[in-house]
Motif scaffolding. Sequence first.
Motif: not given
Lengths: 385, 169
Positions: A5, A18, A58
């Motif tokens: 992240n 996530k 990401t």
Amino acid sequence: MIAMNFRGPFRVRADRNKPDPVIEHPEDAIVRVTRSCICGSDLHLYHGLVPDTRVGTTFGHEFTGEVVEVGSSVKNLKVGDHVLVPFNIACGVCPFCKQELYGNCHESNPEATAVGGIFGYSHTAGGFDGGQAEYVRVPFADVGPMVIPPDLDLDDAVLLTDVVPTGYQAAEMGGIKEGDTVVVFGAGPVGIMAAKCAWLFGAGRVIIIDQLDYRLEFAQRFAQCEAYNFRSLSDPVLFLKKTTDYFGADVCIDAVGCEAAGSTLQTITGRKTLLQAGSATALHWAINSVKKGGIVSIVGVYGPTGNLIPIGNVVNKGITIRANQASVKRLLPKLIEHIRAGRLNPKEIITHRVPLEEVSDAYHIFSRKLDNCIKTILIPPSARA
Amino acid sequence: MKKKPEDYSHIKGWGIDADPENEPTYPIKKYTGDDHKRLSYAKPPQQPSKVEILHSNERPGLTSVFGTSSPPSGLSGLIRRHAFTYSEGNWGHWLSLILADRINVWEGIASDLMHGYIPNIFAERGWNAELKYNRKGAIQKVVTGVLVATVAAGLLYRLTRKKKKTHWL
């Protein structure tokens, strides 16, 4: 799921919350990641040099994985296939894909027209989450991904998603002829691979330039080339002219891009104050070190707007510049053949194998060039079981 | 420049991909003439848009697929929307996006705190690795930082004191 992240320049973490990716288009697949790499291009994002790199994204455009779900229109892949996924997201039907310019797909990136979609990059490449995660959504699954042949090592396979094809295409775009002198700027993974591939095109001399001795030693060994540290040269361009009978190299490859060191002016205007889209030092050196009528091949990543490049010299010297993102899909069959025949041995560049949970440290090590790092592979927990 | 032919037998595969057709003036692409067909190709189905997707003003509408990571939000989102009113080659586009990125970092910290998460900035910056592989450098950096901060604080203190004194006199 766990995923890298991005929280801002020089700050990333492994986020455990996530949401898993879902099928959003009939031609999508969901892939459970088995390997992902940190690429030198990721560092441009990590260092805050590429616009529209949003917090929460990401990264990761080099990955392999197992197909766990396919969209209703996917025909070539099935659940359970282990695939390598080229970093380009390409539709396969637009005019550019038809010409095998998969890095220039017109249907995968709404945010810019210069480049196609890329996994895990700035939103200027389409805003797709990348493979430094446990799962990733792969659009146009029938076009890009390739089922990994059983005889291909997984570590070689993951390097075929970007670094090997990019290095190869750098040499290919150089139009190298038998006996040519080729200079590669940058001894990172792509530069090392470009130097290695230059021989396949018949180069007569291959020189690599960098600022880190450990990388130069590695390049010398891996790519059987001459290696020089520009910190020990008073003027790299002058040195290259002298060593090429004052004519210049036949082909110069810029495998550095926007983070080049070696010029105070470029560093201040390009890397520190962002007054131009990154430092163009390597490009300067490439243009100035090539012979008249020579070829400059660029695969280093630059920010998407103005740079202080010596365009006057490009005109005066009649230089041909060739540059592009690698068309991975086009090159895969040939590169797999080279690996099988032992002409290329990509996995030898892997120096670090890190659990995905330690992604912050992995980025820091690669960014700061600690522990003699050349190439890092991240392994998600689900792939370690 | 070209060297005289040498023995390259020690380099496995030397010259195997040499291509006399690969001239600088010959673009590496499979020319099909499709450049000129432009919009007449069969576009793949359109991905439904569930979040806000910004698109370049150099093209109509959205591409067939797009990513849905980190949609624009907050002040940075406002700036990003403004950025996309400029074309890709315009400085207004890129500089606005860089500004938005920097603001977005602070929004990220605020969002973490609002969700009850205190970001471990030391770990996120990978400083554990710095301590492991470059302990000396890390300590030097910390000491330099503390020294600079101390000197700056001292100077600031002296300046404020002087000002106060002048005012009192």
